[in-house]
Design a protein around this motif. Structure first.
Motif, PDB file in Angstrom:
ATOM      1  N   ASP A   1       2.899  -4.010   8.739  1.00 28.30           N
ATOM      2  CA  ASP A   1       4.044  -3.195   8.351  1.00 28.30           C
ATOM      3  C   ASP A   1       5.354  -3.908   8.681  1.00 28.30           C
ATOM      4  O   ASP A   1       5.489  -4.529   9.750  1.00 28.30           O
ATOM      5  CB  ASP A   1       4.017  -1.861   9.087  1.00 28.30           C
TER       6      ASP A   1
ATOM      7  N   GLY B   1      -6.220  -4.277   9.213  1.00 26.34           N
ATOM      8  CA  GLY B   1      -6.193  -3.647   7.902  1.00 26.34           C
ATOM      9  C   GLY B   1      -4.837  -3.497   7.243  1.00 26.34           C
ATOM     10  O   GLY B   1      -4.758  -3.266   6.035  1.00 26.34           O
ATOM     11  N   HIS B   2      -3.770  -3.624   8.005  1.00 24.16           N
ATOM     12  CA  HIS B   2      -2.443  -3.525   7.391  1.00 24.16           C
ATOM     13  C   HIS B   2      -1.415  -4.216   8.281  1.00 24.16           C
ATOM     14  O   HIS B   2      -1.605  -4.398   9.486  1.00 24.16           O
ATOM     15  CB  HIS B   2      -2.038  -2.063   7.147  1.00 24.16           C
TER      16      HIS B   2
ATOM     17  N   LYS C   1       0.818  -1.209   0.000  1.00 29.72           N
ATOM     18  CA  LYS C   1       0.000   0.000   0.000  1.00 29.72           C
ATOM     19  C   LYS C   1       0.851   1.258   0.000  1.00 29.72           C
ATOM     20  O   LYS C   1       0.524   2.262  -0.656  1.00 29.72           O
ATOM     21  CB  LYS C   1      -0.920  -0.009   1.224  1.00 29.72           C
ATOM     22  N   GLU C   2       1.942   1.213   0.739  1.00 28.42           N
ATOM     23  CA  GLU C   2       2.769   2.413   0.905  1.00 28.42           C
ATOM     24  C   GLU C   2       4.169   1.997   1.332  1.00 28.42           C
ATOM     25  O   GLU C   2       4.364   0.986   2.001  1.00 28.42           O
ATOM     26  CB  GLU C   2       2.152   3.310   1.989  1.00 28.42           C
TER      27      GLU C   2
ATOM     28  N   THR D   1       4.066  -3.840  13.245  1.00 28.17           N
ATOM     29  CA  THR D   1       2.708  -3.626  13.739  1.00 28.17           C
ATOM     30  C   THR D   1       2.344  -4.797  14.648  1.00 28.17           C
ATOM     31  O   THR D   1       2.764  -5.933  14.420  1.00 28.17           O
ATOM     32  CB  THR D   1       1.707  -3.531  12.576  1.00 28.17           C
TER      33      THR D   1
ATOM     34  N   VAL E   1       4.245  -0.979   4.026  1.00 29.44           N
ATOM     35  CA  VAL E   1       2.899  -1.173   4.559  1.00 29.44           C
ATOM     36  C   VAL E   1       2.101  -2.043   3.584  1.00 29.44           C
ATOM     37  O   VAL E   1       1.846  -1.630   2.444  1.00 29.44           O
ATOM     38  CB  VAL E   1       2.183   0.176   4.762  1.00 29.44           C
ATOM     39  N   PHE E   2       1.727  -3.238   4.026  1.00 33.56           N
ATOM     40  CA  PHE E   2       0.957  -4.153   3.188  1.00 33.56           C
ATOM     41  C   PHE E   2      -0.496  -4.181   3.651  1.00 33.56           C
ATOM     42  O   PHE E   2      -0.779  -4.273   4.851  1.00 33.56           O
ATOM     43  CB  PHE E   2       1.549  -5.562   3.229  1.00 33.56           C
ATOM     44  N   GLU E   3      -1.388  -4.104   2.672  1.00 30.09           N
ATOM     45  CA  GLU E   3      -2.818  -4.079   2.977  1.00 30.09           C
ATOM     46  C   GLU E   3      -3.320  -5.477   3.333  1.00 30.09           C
ATOM     47  O   GLU E   3      -2.996  -6.459   2.655  1.00 30.09           O
ATOM     48  CB  GLU E   3      -3.581  -3.551   1.762  1.00 30.09           C
ATOM     49  N   LEU E   4      -4.117  -5.564   4.394  1.00 28.20           N
ATOM     50  CA  LEU E   4      -4.790  -6.798   4.764  1.00 28.20           C
ATOM     51  C   LEU E   4      -6.251  -6.684   4.341  1.00 28.20           C
ATOM     52  O   LEU E   4      -6.913  -5.695   4.664  1.00 28.20           O
ATOM     53  CB  LEU E   4      -4.697  -7.052   6.269  1.00 28.20           C
TER      54      LEU E   4
END
Length: 350
Positions: A168, A165-166, A104-105, A159, A117-120
């Protein structure tokens, strides 16, 4: 991973009926663990794990009277509860196969590190416990080593397992590091294969009076996972001392979080070490020594009331505790900790 239980028709019907009648209690238990109802625990455990739940239910007392079953649950401790919660949580990870997650970012952290940052999906949690890690690999044909095999590396998210939701990762780019170079080259929208969780040390609040954490470089991430769990639980009275070594001040990862904890929470003490101290820096210079360990960390005489965790570059780990054994086993306790009288039961190598 959701496991679909294979039951006989009569037992399956009974289980489904029980689950429907107990649904509110199950939802409450999933968010407020540790409040047993006092009635039969069969519907609850069936709901929390299918076939795995049946095995857990039997091991925890089966058709025993509620008081006896409750005692057995307490004897099993928090580990059984964590496993049941993980079974029902529907976490985003799969411990049996790689799942592709979208970047994601990417947020630069310092001169050679960045947070990915990976989206879940669907706002899920990852489905991890403390302490656990994952392994990652490039998608498709992706990244191969010189033998033509997939490059697979372990990482611990920064995290917490409760983050929704993400997920990291704080990744330090090492010269010649195939995976770190690949991850630093990724762009938002790219995917990475992630598998887990891989269980490490099953941390339980108040199991120890004090713990010592010895970390070097990017070996800080599993320590941060444990520290977050303690910091978020005001009922956990464990005293924590972190000794964290790096080449230079600019290499210190998560420093803002550690300094804040040490400043605001009396349970935490942080000691920094650098190869060469800049003027005015509060820390020690050079290697971790027996004198430093004696001054800051729990003593060997504390026996089962103390635990030392070690994670860092292989030469550092070898010097402090001896390296890990085959297939991720703990291996023989050697190095400084062995020389100082610590026992294998008092030391864990991430």
């Amino acid at each position: 991973m959701l496991i679909r239980p294979v039951l006989s028709s009569s037992l399956g019907q009974a289980a489904r009926s029980s689950l429907r009648s107990k649904a509110p209690a199950v939802r409450q238990y999933a968010t407020e663990a540790g409040k047993p109802s006092g009635g039969s625990n069969l519907p609850l455990v069936l709901a929390l794990g299918g076939v795995a739940g049946l095995g857990a239910w039997y091991s925890l007392g089966g058709f025993d009277d509620p008081k006896k079953a409750k005692n057995k649950v307490q004897e099993k401790g928090q580990e059984a509860v964590d496993q049941a919660k993980a079974a029902v949580s529907g976490g985003a990870l799969n411990k049996d196969q790689f799942v592709e997650f979208t970047l994601k970012e990417i947020k630069p952290y310092n001169h050679d590190s960045a947070t990915l940052v990976f989206e879940l999906p669907d706002g899920k949690k990852p489905g991890m416990n403390v302490a656990s890690a994952v392994v990652v690999k490039a998608v498709g044909e992706g990244l191969k080593d010189d033998k033509g095999k997939d490059v697979i590396r372990p990482y611990t998210p920064i995290t917490s397992p409760e983050t929704e939701g993400h997920m990291d990762f704080l990744v330090k780019k090492y010269p010649g590091g195939l995976m770190t170079t690949h991850m630093h080259s990724m762009k938002p929208g790219d995917k990475l294969g992630i598998k887990g969780p891989i269980a490490k040390f099953p941390y339980k609040a108040n199991e120890f009076e004090s713990i010592g954490l010895i970390a070097g470089g990017s070996g800080i991430t599993p320590m941060w996972q444990v520290m977050q769990a303690i910091a978020s639980n005001p009922e956990d009275k464990t005293q924590v001392t972190l000794i964290y070594t790096n080449k230079s001040e600019k290499d210190i990862l998560l420093r803002e979080q550690f300094d804040q904890l040490a400043k605001t929470d009396k349970r935490f003490t942080v000691v920094y070490g650098l190869d060469k101290l800049p003027k005015g820096f509060n820390g020690f210079e050079g290697y971790v020594t027996p004198e430093l360990i004696t001054k800051h960390l729990p003593k060997p005489e504390q026996a089962g009331k103390a635990k030392i965790f070690v994670c860092g570059p292989p030469p550092q780990v070898e010097a402090i505790s001896g390296g890990k054994g085959p297939k991720g086993s703990q291996g023989e306790l050697k190095g400084l900790l062995a020389q100082m009288g610590y026992t294998p039961e008092q030391v864990y190598k991430f």
